[in-house]
Enzyme design. Structure first.
Site, mmCIF file in Angstrom:
data_model
loop_
_atom_site.group_PDB
_atom_site.id
_atom_site.type_symbol
_atom_site.label_atom_id
_atom_site.label_comp_id
_atom_site.label_asym_id
_atom_site.label_seq_id
_atom_site.Cartn_x
_atom_site.Cartn_y
_atom_site.Cartn_z
ATOM 1 N N ARG A 27 14.603 48.375 -49.334
ATOM 2 C CA ARG A 27 15.973 47.819 -48.668
ATOM 3 C C ARG A 27 16.286 47.149 -47.642
ATOM 4 O O ARG A 27 17.384 47.315 -47.329
ATOM 5 C CB ARG A 27 17.219 48.181 -49.511
ATOM 6 C CG ARG A 27 17.057 48.091 -51.237
ATOM 7 C CD ARG A 27 17.433 47.033 -51.643
ATOM 8 N NE ARG A 27 17.248 47.503 -53.171
ATOM 9 C CZ ARG A 27 18.518 47.219 -53.539
ATOM 10 N NH1 ARG A 27 19.766 47.505 -53.164
ATOM 11 N NH2 ARG A 27 18.224 47.027 -54.858
ATOM 12 N N ARG A 31 21.777 43.869 -46.694
ATOM 13 C CA ARG A 31 23.624 43.395 -46.239
ATOM 14 C C ARG A 31 24.098 44.263 -45.067
ATOM 15 O O ARG A 31 24.685 43.599 -44.568
ATOM 16 C CB ARG A 31 24.463 43.657 -47.693
ATOM 17 C CG ARG A 31 24.664 43.026 -48.770
ATOM 18 C CD ARG A 31 25.081 43.554 -49.749
ATOM 19 N NE ARG A 31 24.431 44.618 -50.703
ATOM 20 C CZ ARG A 31 24.879 45.201 -51.743
ATOM 21 N NH1 ARG A 31 25.714 44.870 -52.154
ATOM 22 N NH2 ARG A 31 23.875 45.906 -51.911
ATOM 23 N N ARG A 40 22.140 34.811 -46.325
ATOM 24 C CA ARG A 40 22.351 35.011 -47.655
ATOM 25 C C ARG A 40 23.204 33.811 -48.356
ATOM 26 O O ARG A 40 23.511 32.905 -49.836
ATOM 27 C CB ARG A 40 22.755 36.072 -48.265
ATOM 28 C CG ARG A 40 23.301 36.559 -49.859
ATOM 29 C CD ARG A 40 23.471 37.902 -49.848
ATOM 30 N NE ARG A 40 24.573 37.709 -51.328
ATOM 31 C CZ ARG A 40 24.964 38.180 -52.008
ATOM 32 N NH1 ARG A 40 26.058 38.085 -50.825
ATOM 33 N NH2 ARG A 40 25.605 37.831 -53.489
ATOM 34 N N ASP A 77 13.457 40.366 -56.113
ATOM 35 C CA ASP A 77 14.015 41.768 -56.576
ATOM 36 C C ASP A 77 13.595 42.284 -58.305
ATOM 37 O O ASP A 77 12.788 41.124 -58.687
ATOM 38 C CB ASP A 77 15.586 41.043 -57.160
ATOM 39 C CG ASP A 77 16.583 42.113 -57.321
ATOM 40 O OD1 ASP A 77 16.910 43.000 -56.952
ATOM 41 O OD2 ASP A 77 16.246 42.616 -58.404
ATOM 42 N N TYR A 153 18.120 47.805 -67.277
ATOM 43 C CA TYR A 153 18.891 46.822 -67.439
ATOM 44 C C TYR A 153 19.005 45.748 -68.343
ATOM 45 O O TYR A 153 19.329 45.021 -68.348
ATOM 46 C CB TYR A 153 18.206 45.863 -65.699
ATOM 47 C CG TYR A 153 18.300 46.903 -65.085
ATOM 48 C CD1 TYR A 153 19.961 46.817 -64.476
ATOM 49 C CD2 TYR A 153 17.605 47.813 -64.029
ATOM 50 C CE1 TYR A 153 20.416 47.885 -63.476
ATOM 51 C CE2 TYR A 153 18.208 48.882 -62.775
ATOM 52 C CZ TYR A 153 18.814 48.215 -63.085
ATOM 53 O OH TYR A 153 19.755 49.251 -61.885
HETATM 54 O O1 CP3 Z 1 13.876 46.442 -50.171
HETATM 55 C C1 CP3 Z 1 14.403 45.226 -49.777
HETATM 56 O O2 CP3 Z 1 14.645 44.948 -48.354
HETATM 57 C C2 CP3 Z 1 13.450 44.622 -50.347
HETATM 58 C C3 CP3 Z 1 13.922 43.496 -51.233
HETATM 59 C C4 CP3 Z 1 14.467 44.541 -52.644
HETATM 60 C C5 CP3 Z 1 15.496 43.741 -53.296
HETATM 61 N N1 CP3 Z 1 15.754 44.480 -54.073
HETATM 62 C C6 CP3 Z 1 16.800 42.489 -53.193
HETATM 63 C C7 CP3 Z 1 18.263 43.189 -53.240
HETATM 64 C C8 CP3 Z 1 14.107 45.525 -53.825
HETATM 65 C C9 CP3 Z 1 12.581 45.452 -53.529
HETATM 66 C C10 CP3 Z 1 14.663 45.197 -54.425
HETATM 67 C C11 CP3 Z 1 14.584 46.352 -55.874
HETATM 68 C C12 CP3 Z 1 15.737 46.740 -56.454
HETATM 69 N N2 CP3 Z 1 15.917 45.806 -57.272
HETATM 70 C C13 CP3 Z 1 15.684 48.049 -57.391
HETATM 71 C C14 CP3 Z 1 14.511 49.058 -57.083
HETATM 72 C C15 CP3 Z 1 14.834 49.676 -56.081
HETATM 73 C C16 CP3 Z 1 16.259 50.242 -56.165
HETATM 74 O O3 CP3 Z 1 16.786 50.290 -55.224
HETATM 75 O O4 CP3 Z 1 16.496 50.971 -57.301
HETATM 76 C C17 CP3 Z 1 16.484 48.171 -58.622
HETATM 77 C C18 CP3 Z 1 16.627 48.473 -59.297
HETATM 78 C C19 CP3 Z 1 17.422 46.529 -58.348
HETATM 79 C C20 CP3 Z 1 18.268 45.914 -59.618
HETATM 80 C C21 CP3 Z 1 18.659 45.223 -58.124
HETATM 81 N N3 CP3 Z 1 19.359 44.796 -57.976
HETATM 82 C C22 CP3 Z 1 20.680 46.217 -57.956
HETATM 83 C C23 CP3 Z 1 21.021 47.437 -59.357
HETATM 84 C C24 CP3 Z 1 21.318 45.237 -57.536
HETATM 85 C C25 CP3 Z 1 22.422 45.880 -57.257
HETATM 86 C C26 CP3 Z 1 22.873 46.948 -56.467
HETATM 87 C C27 CP3 Z 1 22.878 46.602 -54.832
HETATM 88 O O5 CP3 Z 1 22.564 47.069 -53.549
HETATM 89 O O6 CP3 Z 1 24.268 45.003 -54.466
HETATM 90 C C28 CP3 Z 1 20.467 44.537 -56.944
HETATM 91 C C29 CP3 Z 1 21.019 43.611 -55.810
HETATM 92 C C30 CP3 Z 1 19.642 43.241 -54.306
HETATM 93 N N4 CP3 Z 1 18.524 42.954 -54.839
HETATM 94 C C31 CP3 Z 1 19.893 42.833 -53.387
HETATM 95 C C32 CP3 Z 1 19.776 43.168 -52.260
HETATM 96 C C33 CP3 Z 1 19.536 42.683 -50.830
HETATM 97 C C34 CP3 Z 1 21.951 43.121 -52.777
HETATM 98 C C35 CP3 Z 1 22.669 41.394 -53.334
HETATM 99 C C36 CP3 Z 1 23.112 41.216 -52.276
HETATM 100 O O7 CP3 Z 1 22.962 40.302 -51.182
HETATM 101 O O8 CP3 Z 1 25.031 40.529 -52.662
#
Ligand code: CP3
Length: 345
Positions: A27, A31, A40, A77, A153
Protein backbone atom coordinates in the site's frame (compact mmCIF):
# COMPACT_ATOMS: atom_id res chain seq x y z
CA UNK A 1 18.99 -19.27 -11.76
CA UNK A 2 18.96 -16.53 -14.36
CA UNK A 3 21.75 -14.03 -14.98
CA UNK A 4 22.43 -11.33 -12.40
CA UNK A 5 20.25 -8.33 -13.16
CA UNK A 6 20.58 -4.82 -11.85
CA UNK A 7 17.28 -4.96 -9.98
CA UNK A 8 18.08 -6.09 -6.41
CA UNK A 9 14.53 -7.28 -5.74
CA UNK A 10 14.60 -9.66 -8.72
CA UNK A 11 17.96 -11.04 -7.57
CA UNK A 12 16.36 -11.91 -4.25
CA UNK A 13 13.45 -13.61 -6.05
CA UNK A 14 16.10 -15.70 -7.83
CA UNK A 15 17.32 -16.86 -4.43
CA UNK A 16 20.27 -14.52 -3.97
CA UNK A 17 20.99 -12.46 -0.87
CA UNK A 18 21.50 -8.73 -1.41
CA UNK A 19 23.96 -6.97 0.97
CA UNK A 20 21.34 -4.26 1.55
CA UNK A 21 17.89 -5.84 1.32
CA UNK A 22 15.62 -4.31 -1.32
CA UNK A 23 12.70 -2.49 0.31
CA UNK A 24 9.16 -1.52 -0.63
CA UNK A 25 5.88 -1.21 1.29
CA UNK A 26 2.51 -2.81 0.74
CA UNK A 27 0.00 0.00 0.00
CA UNK A 28 2.92 2.36 -0.62
CA UNK A 29 0.71 4.39 -2.99
CA UNK A 30 -2.01 5.52 -0.67
CA UNK A 31 -3.69 7.99 1.60
CA UNK A 32 -0.68 8.76 3.83
CA UNK A 33 0.75 10.67 0.82
CA UNK A 34 -0.67 14.18 0.14
CA UNK A 35 0.13 13.79 -3.57
CA UNK A 36 -1.97 10.58 -3.64
CA UNK A 37 -4.91 12.34 -2.00
CA UNK A 38 -4.69 15.17 -4.55
CA UNK A 39 -4.63 12.77 -7.53
CA UNK A 40 -7.52 10.72 -6.14
CA UNK A 41 -9.53 13.93 -5.79
CA UNK A 42 -8.80 14.72 -9.43
CA UNK A 43 -9.94 11.22 -10.51
CA UNK A 44 -13.26 11.64 -8.66
CA UNK A 45 -13.35 8.24 -6.96
CA UNK A 46 -11.10 5.32 -6.04
CA UNK A 47 -12.40 3.05 -8.84
CA UNK A 48 -12.13 5.83 -11.41
CA UNK A 49 -8.51 6.24 -10.30
CA UNK A 50 -7.88 2.48 -10.77
CA UNK A 51 -9.26 2.63 -14.33
CA UNK A 52 -7.59 5.90 -15.40
CA UNK A 53 -4.20 4.86 -16.87
CA UNK A 54 -2.70 8.35 -16.75
CA UNK A 55 -3.59 8.98 -13.10
CA UNK A 56 -3.02 5.37 -11.96
CA UNK A 57 0.48 5.55 -13.50
CA UNK A 58 1.06 8.82 -11.66
CA UNK A 59 0.15 7.37 -8.24
CA UNK A 60 2.20 4.21 -8.94
CA UNK A 61 5.25 6.44 -9.45
CA UNK A 62 4.67 8.86 -6.54
CA UNK A 63 6.23 6.68 -3.79
CA UNK A 64 9.21 5.88 -6.06
CA UNK A 65 9.94 9.58 -6.60
CA UNK A 66 9.59 10.38 -2.92
CA UNK A 67 11.36 7.39 -1.31
CA UNK A 68 13.34 5.66 -4.07
CA UNK A 69 11.90 2.26 -3.12
CA UNK A 70 13.32 -0.84 -4.82
CA UNK A 71 9.93 -1.79 -6.23
CA UNK A 72 6.90 -0.01 -7.64
CA UNK A 73 3.57 -1.78 -7.25
CA UNK A 74 0.90 -1.27 -9.87
CA UNK A 75 -1.87 0.94 -8.55
CA UNK A 76 -5.14 -0.99 -8.70
CA UNK A 77 -7.16 -3.18 -6.33
CA UNK A 78 -7.83 -6.89 -5.87
CA UNK A 79 -11.57 -6.22 -6.29
CA UNK A 80 -11.28 -5.29 -9.98
CA UNK A 81 -11.60 -9.05 -10.61
CA UNK A 82 -15.14 -9.39 -9.20
CA UNK A 83 -15.93 -6.20 -11.13
CA UNK A 84 -14.63 -7.75 -14.38
CA UNK A 85 -16.72 -10.85 -13.57
CA UNK A 86 -19.81 -8.66 -13.69
CA UNK A 87 -20.39 -8.07 -9.97
CA UNK A 88 -21.21 -4.60 -8.66
CA UNK A 89 -18.24 -3.13 -6.75
CA UNK A 90 -18.15 0.23 -5.07
CA UNK A 91 -15.76 1.92 -2.65
CA UNK A 92 -17.54 4.06 -0.08
CA UNK A 93 -15.26 6.65 1.56
CA UNK A 94 -14.63 5.72 5.19
CA UNK A 95 -16.40 2.35 4.83
CA UNK A 96 -14.27 0.40 2.37
CA UNK A 97 -15.52 -1.84 -0.41
CA UNK A 98 -19.21 -2.62 -0.99
CA UNK A 99 -20.18 -5.46 -3.33
CA UNK A 100 -23.46 -7.21 -4.01
CA UNK A 101 -23.29 -10.13 -1.57
CA UNK A 102 -23.63 -13.80 -2.51
CA UNK A 103 -26.12 -15.42 -0.13
CA UNK A 104 -27.38 -18.39 -2.14
CA UNK A 105 -25.36 -21.18 -3.77
CA UNK A 106 -27.43 -20.64 -6.96
CA UNK A 107 -26.01 -17.13 -7.30
CA UNK A 108 -22.57 -18.60 -8.07
CA UNK A 109 -24.05 -20.15 -11.26
CA UNK A 110 -25.00 -16.69 -12.49
CA UNK A 111 -21.49 -15.25 -12.26
CA UNK A 112 -19.62 -14.81 -15.53
CA UNK A 113 -17.16 -17.67 -16.20
CA UNK A 114 -14.57 -15.44 -17.87
CA UNK A 115 -13.31 -12.01 -16.93
CA UNK A 116 -14.09 -9.21 -19.35
CA UNK A 117 -10.57 -8.15 -20.28
CA UNK A 118 -12.01 -5.12 -22.05
CA UNK A 119 -12.81 -3.75 -18.58
CA UNK A 120 -9.27 -4.54 -17.42
CA UNK A 121 -7.53 -3.04 -20.47
CA UNK A 122 -6.93 0.33 -18.72
CA UNK A 123 -4.90 -1.56 -16.07
CA UNK A 124 -2.67 -3.14 -18.72
CA UNK A 125 -2.28 0.33 -20.22
CA UNK A 126 -1.22 1.71 -16.80
CA UNK A 127 1.55 -0.92 -16.78
CA UNK A 128 2.72 0.12 -20.26
CA UNK A 129 2.83 3.77 -19.15
CA UNK A 130 4.70 3.18 -15.89
CA UNK A 131 7.31 0.79 -17.30
CA UNK A 132 9.46 3.28 -19.28
CA UNK A 133 9.39 5.80 -16.43
CA UNK A 134 10.94 3.54 -13.79
CA UNK A 135 14.62 3.81 -12.86
CA UNK A 136 16.61 0.71 -13.96
CA UNK A 137 17.11 -0.67 -10.49
CA UNK A 138 13.42 -0.49 -9.54
CA UNK A 139 11.41 -3.69 -10.03
CA UNK A 140 7.82 -3.39 -11.20
CA UNK A 141 5.24 -5.56 -9.39
CA UNK A 142 1.77 -6.53 -10.49
CA UNK A 143 -0.67 -8.35 -8.22
CA UNK A 144 -3.98 -10.05 -7.65
CA UNK A 145 -5.91 -11.23 -4.63
CA UNK A 146 -5.83 -14.94 -3.84
CA UNK A 147 -9.16 -16.66 -4.62
CA UNK A 148 -10.01 -17.18 -0.93
CA UNK A 149 -9.53 -13.50 -0.04
CA UNK A 150 -11.43 -12.24 -3.10
CA UNK A 151 -14.23 -14.74 -2.37
CA UNK A 152 -14.58 -13.45 1.21
CA UNK A 153 -15.49 -9.98 -0.13
CA UNK A 154 -17.73 -11.40 -2.88
CA UNK A 155 -19.72 -13.44 -0.39
CA UNK A 156 -20.03 -10.97 2.51
CA UNK A 157 -20.31 -7.96 0.19
CA UNK A 158 -17.99 -5.97 2.47
CA UNK A 159 -15.07 -6.37 4.86
CA UNK A 160 -15.70 -8.28 8.12
CA UNK A 161 -13.36 -8.92 11.08
CA UNK A 162 -13.32 -12.73 10.74
CA UNK A 163 -14.88 -13.49 7.36
CA UNK A 164 -17.64 -15.51 9.02
CA UNK A 165 -19.98 -15.27 5.98
CA UNK A 166 -17.43 -16.88 3.60
CA UNK A 167 -16.39 -19.52 6.13
CA UNK A 168 -20.03 -20.47 6.73
CA UNK A 169 -20.78 -20.51 2.99
CA UNK A 170 -17.79 -22.82 2.35
CA UNK A 171 -18.96 -25.25 5.07
CA UNK A 172 -22.62 -25.17 4.02
CA UNK A 173 -22.21 -25.13 0.25
CA UNK A 174 -18.80 -26.67 -0.55
CA UNK A 175 -19.67 -27.40 -4.20
CA UNK A 176 -20.86 -23.88 -4.95
CA UNK A 177 -17.89 -22.44 -3.07
CA UNK A 178 -15.50 -24.67 -5.01
CA UNK A 179 -17.13 -23.46 -8.21
CA UNK A 180 -16.55 -19.83 -7.19
CA UNK A 181 -12.91 -20.57 -6.31
CA UNK A 182 -12.45 -22.23 -9.72
CA UNK A 183 -13.80 -19.18 -11.51
CA UNK A 184 -11.39 -17.00 -9.50
CA UNK A 185 -8.40 -19.29 -10.16
CA UNK A 186 -9.02 -19.03 -13.88
CA UNK A 187 -9.65 -15.28 -13.83
CA UNK A 188 -6.60 -14.57 -11.66
CA UNK A 189 -4.33 -16.74 -13.81
CA UNK A 190 -5.19 -14.92 -17.02
CA UNK A 191 -5.10 -11.57 -15.22
CA UNK A 192 -1.55 -12.19 -13.94
CA UNK A 193 -0.39 -13.48 -17.34
CA UNK A 194 -1.73 -10.30 -18.98
CA UNK A 195 0.03 -8.12 -16.38
CA UNK A 196 3.35 -9.91 -16.98
CA UNK A 197 2.91 -9.63 -20.76
CA UNK A 198 2.18 -5.90 -20.34
CA UNK A 199 5.52 -5.41 -18.57
CA UNK A 200 5.56 -6.08 -14.82
CA UNK A 201 8.70 -7.92 -13.62
CA UNK A 202 6.99 -10.02 -10.94
CA UNK A 203 3.59 -10.40 -9.30
CA UNK A 204 2.35 -10.79 -5.74
CA UNK A 205 -0.68 -12.85 -4.73
CA UNK A 206 -2.33 -11.25 -1.66
CA UNK A 207 -4.14 -13.71 0.62
CA UNK A 208 -5.02 -11.16 3.28
CA UNK A 209 -7.60 -13.41 4.97
CA UNK A 210 -5.69 -16.72 4.93
CA UNK A 211 -5.30 -16.50 8.72
CA UNK A 212 -8.97 -17.02 9.61
CA UNK A 213 -8.93 -20.59 8.25
CA UNK A 214 -8.17 -23.75 10.25
CA UNK A 215 -5.13 -25.60 8.79
CA UNK A 216 -7.16 -28.12 6.76
CA UNK A 217 -9.31 -25.39 5.22
CA UNK A 218 -6.19 -23.29 4.65
CA UNK A 219 -4.71 -26.16 2.62
CA UNK A 220 -7.93 -26.49 0.62
CA UNK A 221 -8.87 -22.86 0.01
CA UNK A 222 -5.55 -21.02 0.16
CA UNK A 223 -2.68 -23.38 -0.72
CA UNK A 224 -4.37 -25.46 -3.44
CA UNK A 225 -5.94 -22.62 -5.49
CA UNK A 226 -2.83 -20.42 -5.20
CA UNK A 227 -0.70 -23.36 -6.38
CA UNK A 228 -2.98 -23.76 -9.42
CA UNK A 229 -2.58 -20.08 -10.27
CA UNK A 230 1.22 -20.27 -10.03
CA UNK A 231 1.36 -23.40 -12.21
CA UNK A 232 -1.13 -21.90 -14.69
CA UNK A 233 0.91 -18.70 -15.05
CA UNK A 234 4.14 -20.70 -15.51
CA UNK A 235 2.48 -22.83 -18.24
CA UNK A 236 2.47 -19.67 -20.34
CA UNK A 237 5.42 -17.77 -18.79
CA UNK A 238 7.82 -20.45 -17.45
CA UNK A 239 10.12 -18.04 -15.62
CA UNK A 240 7.35 -15.86 -14.10
CA UNK A 241 8.44 -14.53 -10.72
CA UNK A 242 5.75 -14.73 -8.06
CA UNK A 243 5.51 -13.73 -4.37
CA UNK A 244 2.82 -15.33 -2.19
CA UNK A 245 1.51 -13.53 0.90
CA UNK A 246 -0.80 -15.60 3.08
CA UNK A 247 -1.35 -13.17 5.94
CA UNK A 248 -1.90 -14.81 9.30
CA UNK A 249 -0.76 -18.28 8.14
CA UNK A 250 1.27 -18.76 11.33
CA UNK A 251 2.88 -22.20 11.51
CA UNK A 252 1.14 -23.11 8.23
CA UNK A 253 3.50 -20.71 6.44
CA UNK A 254 6.02 -23.56 6.27
CA UNK A 255 3.54 -25.79 4.46
CA UNK A 256 2.56 -22.93 2.14
CA UNK A 257 6.22 -22.27 1.30
CA UNK A 258 6.88 -25.91 0.51
CA UNK A 259 3.68 -26.62 -1.46
CA UNK A 260 3.10 -23.40 -3.39
CA UNK A 261 5.90 -23.00 -5.96
CA UNK A 262 6.24 -19.23 -5.48
CA UNK A 263 9.68 -17.57 -5.58
CA UNK A 264 9.24 -15.92 -2.18
CA UNK A 265 6.75 -15.74 0.66
CA UNK A 266 5.52 -12.66 2.49
CA UNK A 267 5.39 -12.69 6.30
CA UNK A 268 2.96 -10.73 8.45
CA UNK A 269 4.18 -8.99 11.62
CA UNK A 270 2.78 -11.68 13.94
CA UNK A 271 4.94 -14.58 12.77
CA UNK A 272 7.61 -15.89 15.15
CA UNK A 273 10.87 -14.69 13.62
CA UNK A 274 13.00 -17.64 14.71
CA UNK A 275 10.45 -20.06 13.25
CA UNK A 276 10.30 -18.05 10.00
CA UNK A 277 14.08 -17.90 9.66
CA UNK A 278 14.71 -21.55 10.45
CA UNK A 279 11.73 -23.21 8.80
CA UNK A 280 10.65 -20.87 6.01
CA UNK A 281 13.66 -18.81 4.86
CA UNK A 282 15.55 -22.11 4.52
CA UNK A 283 12.95 -23.10 1.87
CA UNK A 284 12.79 -19.84 -0.07
CA UNK A 285 13.37 -16.07 0.11
CA UNK A 286 11.15 -14.17 2.53
CA UNK A 287 9.60 -10.69 2.56
CA UNK A 288 8.34 -8.63 5.47
CA UNK A 289 7.52 -8.04 8.25
CA UNK A 290 7.62 -4.75 10.20
CA UNK A 291 4.47 -4.08 12.22
CA UNK A 292 2.65 -1.25 10.37
CA UNK A 293 1.70 0.20 13.76
CA UNK A 294 5.30 0.74 14.87
CA UNK A 295 5.69 2.82 11.71
CA UNK A 296 2.99 5.12 13.09
CA UNK A 297 4.69 5.25 16.49
CA UNK A 298 8.19 6.05 15.18
CA UNK A 299 11.02 6.92 17.58
CA UNK A 300 13.12 4.34 19.40
CA UNK A 301 10.44 1.65 19.03
CA UNK A 302 10.68 1.96 15.24
CA UNK A 303 14.50 1.72 15.23
CA UNK A 304 14.42 -1.30 17.50
CA UNK A 305 11.74 -3.06 15.43
CA UNK A 306 13.61 -2.43 12.14
CA UNK A 307 16.76 -3.86 13.76
CA UNK A 308 14.84 -6.93 14.98
CA UNK A 309 13.57 -7.64 11.44
CA UNK A 310 17.01 -7.07 9.90
CA UNK A 311 18.74 -9.26 12.48
CA UNK A 312 16.26 -12.08 11.89
CA UNK A 313 16.32 -12.20 8.09
CA UNK A 314 19.14 -10.21 6.47
CA UNK A 315 21.67 -13.06 6.53
CA UNK A 316 19.63 -14.80 3.82
CA UNK A 317 17.61 -13.85 0.72
CA UNK A 318 15.30 -11.15 2.04
CA UNK A 319 13.07 -8.26 0.94
CA UNK A 320 12.30 -5.68 3.61
CA UNK A 321 8.60 -4.76 3.79
CA UNK A 322 5.84 -4.21 6.30
CA UNK A 323 3.82 -7.11 7.69
CA UNK A 324 0.71 -5.57 6.05
CA UNK A 325 -0.23 -2.32 4.31
CA UNK A 326 0.84 1.12 5.53
CA UNK A 327 -2.06 2.92 7.20
CA UNK A 328 -3.31 6.42 6.24
CA UNK A 329 -2.22 8.00 9.55
CA UNK A 330 1.50 7.12 9.17
CA UNK A 331 3.84 10.17 9.24
CA UNK A 332 6.04 10.42 6.14
CA UNK A 333 9.06 11.20 8.36
CA UNK A 334 8.73 7.73 9.89
CA UNK A 335 8.92 6.07 6.47
CA UNK A 336 12.13 8.05 5.89
CA UNK A 337 13.48 6.97 9.28
CA UNK A 338 12.72 3.31 8.44
CA UNK A 339 14.51 3.59 5.08
CA UNK A 340 17.63 5.16 6.61
CA UNK A 341 17.78 2.39 9.18
CA UNK A 342 17.37 -0.40 6.58
CA UNK A 343 19.81 1.10 4.10
CA UNK A 344 22.28 2.32 6.69
CA UNK A 345 22.28 5.79 5.10
O1 CP3 B 1 -0.03 -1.45 -2.55
C1 CP3 B 1 -0.25 -0.51 -3.34
O2 CP3 B 1 0.14 0.65 -3.14
C2 CP3 B 1 -0.96 -0.83 -4.63
C3 CP3 B 1 -2.37 -0.67 -4.61
C4 CP3 B 1 -3.25 -1.60 -3.79
C5 CP3 B 1 -4.49 -1.15 -3.24
N1 CP3 B 1 -5.15 -2.22 -2.72
C6 CP3 B 1 -4.95 0.23 -3.26
C7 CP3 B 1 -6.02 0.65 -2.35
C8 CP3 B 1 -3.15 -2.97 -3.50
C9 CP3 B 1 -2.02 -3.93 -3.77
C10 CP3 B 1 -4.37 -3.35 -2.84
C11 CP3 B 1 -4.66 -4.73 -2.41
C12 CP3 B 1 -5.88 -4.98 -1.65
N2 CP3 B 1 -7.11 -4.41 -1.78
C13 CP3 B 1 -5.98 -6.02 -0.68
C14 CP3 B 1 -4.89 -6.97 -0.31
C15 CP3 B 1 -3.83 -6.34 0.53
C16 CP3 B 1 -4.30 -5.79 1.82
O3 CP3 B 1 -4.03 -4.61 2.06
O4 CP3 B 1 -4.88 -6.54 2.62
C17 CP3 B 1 -7.29 -5.99 -0.17
C18 CP3 B 1 -7.86 -6.88 0.90
C19 CP3 B 1 -8.01 -4.98 -0.89
C20 CP3 B 1 -9.44 -4.62 -0.76
C21 CP3 B 1 -9.60 -3.23 -0.28
N3 CP3 B 1 -9.31 -2.12 -1.03
C22 CP3 B 1 -10.06 -2.81 0.99
C23 CP3 B 1 -10.47 -3.73 2.12
C24 CP3 B 1 -10.05 -1.42 0.98
C25 CP3 B 1 -10.58 -0.52 2.07
C26 CP3 B 1 -9.65 -0.43 3.20
C27 CP3 B 1 -8.80 0.76 3.03
O5 CP3 B 1 -7.58 0.66 3.29
O6 CP3 B 1 -9.36 1.80 2.71
C28 CP3 B 1 -9.53 -1.00 -0.27
C29 CP3 B 1 -9.33 0.39 -0.72
C30 CP3 B 1 -7.97 0.75 -1.23
N4 CP3 B 1 -7.18 -0.02 -2.05
C31 CP3 B 1 -7.29 1.97 -0.99
C32 CP3 B 1 -6.08 1.92 -1.70
C33 CP3 B 1 -5.04 3.00 -1.80
C34 CP3 B 1 -7.86 3.12 -0.20
C35 CP3 B 1 -8.94 3.74 -1.01
C36 CP3 B 1 -8.96 5.24 -0.96
O7 CP3 B 1 -8.08 5.88 -1.57
O8 CP3 B 1 -9.87 5.75 -0.34
Amino acid sequence: MSAVVNKPLLNVLDGRREPVPPVWMMRQAGRYLPEYRATREKAGSFLKLCFNPELAAEVTLQPIRRFNFDAAILFSDILVIPYALGRKVDFVAGEGPQLEAIELPETVQKIRREVDHGLLDPIYETIARVKPQLPDRVAFLGFCGAPWTVATYMIAGHGTPDQAPARLFAYRHPDAFDELINVLVKASTTYLIRQLQAGVDAVQIFDTWAGVLPPEEFARWSIAPTRRIVLGVRDVIPDAKIIGFPRGAGASLERYASEVPVNAVGMDWMIDKTFARERVQTLKPVQGNLDPLVLIAGGAALDRSVDDVMRAFSDGPFIFNLGHGITPDTPIAHVEQMLRRVRGS
